[in-house]
Design a protein around this motif. Structure first.
Motif, mmCIF file in Angstrom:
data_model
loop_
_atom_site.group_PDB
_atom_site.id
_atom_site.type_symbol
_atom_site.label_atom_id
_atom_site.label_comp_id
_atom_site.label_asym_id
_atom_site.label_seq_id
_atom_site.Cartn_x
_atom_site.Cartn_y
_atom_site.Cartn_z
ATOM 1 N N HIS A 98 50.646 47.550 -84.078
ATOM 2 C CA HIS A 98 49.211 47.729 -84.324
ATOM 3 C C HIS A 98 48.759 49.026 -83.638
ATOM 4 C CE1 HIS A 98 44.889 47.076 -84.274
ATOM 5 N NE2 HIS A 98 45.084 46.145 -85.195
ATOM 6 N N PRO A 99 47.978 49.866 -84.328
ATOM 7 C CA PRO A 99 47.581 51.146 -83.730
ATOM 8 C C PRO A 99 46.910 50.994 -82.354
ATOM 9 C CG PRO A 99 47.052 51.152 -86.050
ATOM 10 C CD PRO A 99 47.527 49.765 -85.739
ATOM 11 N N CYS A 108 38.017 45.875 -90.643
ATOM 12 C CA CYS A 108 38.856 45.799 -89.446
ATOM 13 C C CYS A 108 38.003 46.217 -88.258
ATOM 14 C CB CYS A 108 40.062 46.728 -89.582
ATOM 15 S SG CYS A 108 40.990 46.846 -88.044
ATOM 16 N N PHE A 150 38.655 47.318 -85.571
ATOM 17 C CA PHE A 150 39.169 48.474 -84.829
ATOM 18 C C PHE A 150 38.948 49.784 -85.599
ATOM 19 C CE2 PHE A 150 43.063 50.923 -83.409
ATOM 20 C CZ PHE A 150 42.564 51.225 -82.150
ATOM 21 N N HIS A 151 38.404 49.712 -86.839
ATOM 22 C CA HIS A 151 38.431 50.901 -87.692
ATOM 23 C C HIS A 151 37.595 52.063 -87.138
ATOM 24 C CE1 HIS A 151 34.552 49.771 -89.791
ATOM 25 N NE2 HIS A 151 34.460 51.078 -89.822
ATOM 26 N N CYS A 191 40.129 53.810 -84.969
ATOM 27 C CA CYS A 191 41.523 53.903 -85.397
ATOM 28 C C CYS A 191 41.786 55.235 -86.097
ATOM 29 C CB CYS A 191 41.859 52.749 -86.339
ATOM 30 S SG CYS A 191 43.571 52.800 -86.872
ATOM 31 N N LEU A 227 44.158 55.942 -87.945
ATOM 32 C CA LEU A 227 44.853 55.731 -89.223
ATOM 33 C C LEU A 227 43.986 54.994 -90.247
ATOM 34 C CD1 LEU A 227 48.338 54.571 -87.827
ATOM 35 C CD2 LEU A 227 47.584 56.873 -88.388
ATOM 36 N N ALA A 228 42.711 54.752 -89.912
ATOM 37 C CA ALA A 228 41.856 53.939 -90.797
ATOM 38 C C ALA A 228 41.745 54.563 -92.192
ATOM 39 C CB ALA A 228 40.472 53.808 -90.175
ATOM 40 N N PHE A 229 41.733 53.731 -93.208
ATOM 41 C CA PHE A 229 41.531 54.195 -94.581
ATOM 42 C C PHE A 229 40.493 53.273 -95.224
ATOM 43 C CE2 PHE A 229 44.972 51.282 -94.250
ATOM 44 C CZ PHE A 229 45.059 50.560 -95.418
ATOM 45 N N CYS A 276 40.240 49.444 -94.744
ATOM 46 C CA CYS A 276 39.978 48.990 -93.364
ATOM 47 C C CYS A 276 38.480 48.773 -93.125
ATOM 48 C CB CYS A 276 40.485 50.015 -92.362
ATOM 49 S SG CYS A 276 42.198 50.461 -92.623
ATOM 50 N N PRO A 322 41.768 42.562 -91.689
ATOM 51 C CA PRO A 322 43.085 41.940 -91.853
ATOM 52 C C PRO A 322 43.083 40.553 -91.217
ATOM 53 C CG PRO A 322 43.240 44.076 -90.715
ATOM 54 C CD PRO A 322 41.794 43.727 -90.797
ATOM 55 N N CYS A 378 47.098 44.288 -88.906
ATOM 56 C CA CYS A 378 46.816 45.646 -89.404
ATOM 57 C C CYS A 378 47.359 45.740 -90.812
ATOM 58 C CB CYS A 378 47.478 46.681 -88.508
ATOM 59 S SG CYS A 378 47.423 48.346 -89.196
ATOM 60 N N TRP A 379 46.576 46.331 -91.725
ATOM 61 C CA TRP A 379 47.036 46.452 -93.112
ATOM 62 C C TRP A 379 48.290 47.316 -93.217
ATOM 63 C CZ3 TRP A 379 45.222 42.680 -95.483
ATOM 64 C CH2 TRP A 379 43.867 42.329 -95.460
ATOM 65 N N LEU A 380 48.502 48.190 -92.257
ATOM 66 C CA LEU A 380 49.666 49.081 -92.336
ATOM 67 C C LEU A 380 50.932 48.481 -91.720
ATOM 68 C CD1 LEU A 380 48.055 52.487 -91.307
ATOM 69 C CD2 LEU A 380 48.706 51.734 -93.599
#
Ligand code: SF4
Length: 335
Positions: A259-260, A298, A300-301, A304, A306-308, A311, A316, A331-333
């Motif tokens: 998780h990031p 999310c 955490f977005h 984060c 790496l958020a897209f 998120c 998640p 995390c979706w990733l």
């Protein structure tokens, strides 16, 4: 089949504190909000297991410990001890058997120890209040045994001392002895070494590990410090803004975080070595949002790197994405 080795289970645990609405909110018909300190946690602990609950200040980790110790009441969800639902059990006499089995170690020995009480009185208090001894002789025996297990030897040297006559490390050992005296099956230790000098920390951690090895006591070790968690725990659960975002073995979470947020915690602790696979992750942005304003999607977005798009729209599922054996992430990733 229920897991007979499991001692504690939290199911969808929530602790929300209502916020009083102001005059303008009431006039405008705006609903009162809530601080979502703990926002749906699932966690189990087995006998003799050390689980570290890691998170920054404001993540809700102390509130989880207080719920388990029955010092705070959940808003929703369940607290099961040896399969028995303890969520709504309240009152001194109904809780006496539970308090005997579950003890808490607090962070600040200065605040916890009554300066007017001797070490004997402090450690004897749970034995007296829980009515666990039959006579004075047994009381001295149990207090001495607890002091020895906490590393205060010989116990007779400490019985009549007052807290101000002890060093910081000795005071924390007295707090541990107080928790141990009742011979609990589960100890919740909330940042038990964070107020101590680095040189004393290792000794206190060793006392806790020895207790587990000797008495098969389970331990929930609450900390903001990932390297400490790795040193002591079998498993690590990472908490962010009231929700678990990753859980796995101590080695997996420390050396293969997925998780990031855990990666960021890991990268902020160079003392446990480099993390080449994830070193490219940029630093976290901003600060932890208030638990009164948990972001949509999310949680955490907002921090984060790496958020897209997904998120921001969809949260998640909490630690439901399997990324390795017994290693779960939210995390979706993290596939
Ligand atoms: Fe970051 Fe998105 Fe994963 Fe949340 S779901 S941790 S915002 S990548």
């Amino acid at each position: 089949m229920p897991d007979i080795a499991e001692i504690l289970r939290l199911e969808s645990l929530q602790v929300h504190f209502p916020i009083q609405s102001g005059l303008f909110d009431r006039v405008l018909g705006r609903p009162a909000g809530a601080v979502r300190a703990v926002d749906g946690i699932d966690l189990n602990i087995r006998r003799g297991e050390i689980v570290a609950l890691v998170g920054e200040s404001g993540s809700g980790k102390t509130t989880v410990g207080r719920v388990i110790s029955k010092l705070a009441q959940p808003t929703a969800g369940r607290l099961l001890f040896e399969g028995r639902d303890m969520t709504s059990v309240q009152g001194l006499s109904a809780l006496r058997p539970y308090r005997h089995r579950v003890q808490m170690i607090f962070q600040d020995a200065y605040q916890v120890l009554n300066p007017r009480h001797t070490v004997f009185d402090i450690v004897a208090e749970p034995l007296r209040s829980l009515r666990l001894v039959k006579n004075g002789e047994q009381l001295v025996e149990r207090v001495s045994e607890a002091l020895a297990s906490a590393g205060l030897n010989p116990p007779s040297d400490f019985l009549s001392r007052f807290p101000h006559e002890l060093s910081g490390g000795q005071r924390q050992r007295v707090v541990i002895a107080g928790a141990l005296a009742a011979r609990p099956d589960l100890i919740v230790a909330d940042e038990p070494v964070s107020m101590l000098d680095v040189s004393i920390r290792a000794q206190i951690l060793q006392v806790l590990v020895d207790l587990r090895d000797k008495y098969n006591v389970a331990l929930l070790f609450i900390t903001h410090d990932l390297p400490l968690a790795w040193l002591i725990a079998d498993r690590i659960a990472v908490l962010y803004l009231g929700k678990l975002v990753e859980i796995g073995s101590a080695d997996e979470i420390t050396f293969n975080p997925r998780h990031p947020y855990t990666v960021a915690l890991r990268n902020a602790t160079p003392q446990i070595g480099s993390n080449p696979g994830r070193a490219e992750l940029p630093e976290l942005q901003g600060e932890v949002p208030s638990a009164a304003r948990v972001p949509k999607g999310c949680r955490f977005h907002t921090r984060c790197p790496l958020a897209f798009d997904r998120c921001k729209a969809e949260e998640p599922p909490s630690i439901a994405i399997e990324v390795g054996p017994q290693h779960l992430s939210a995390c979706w990733l993290a596939k």
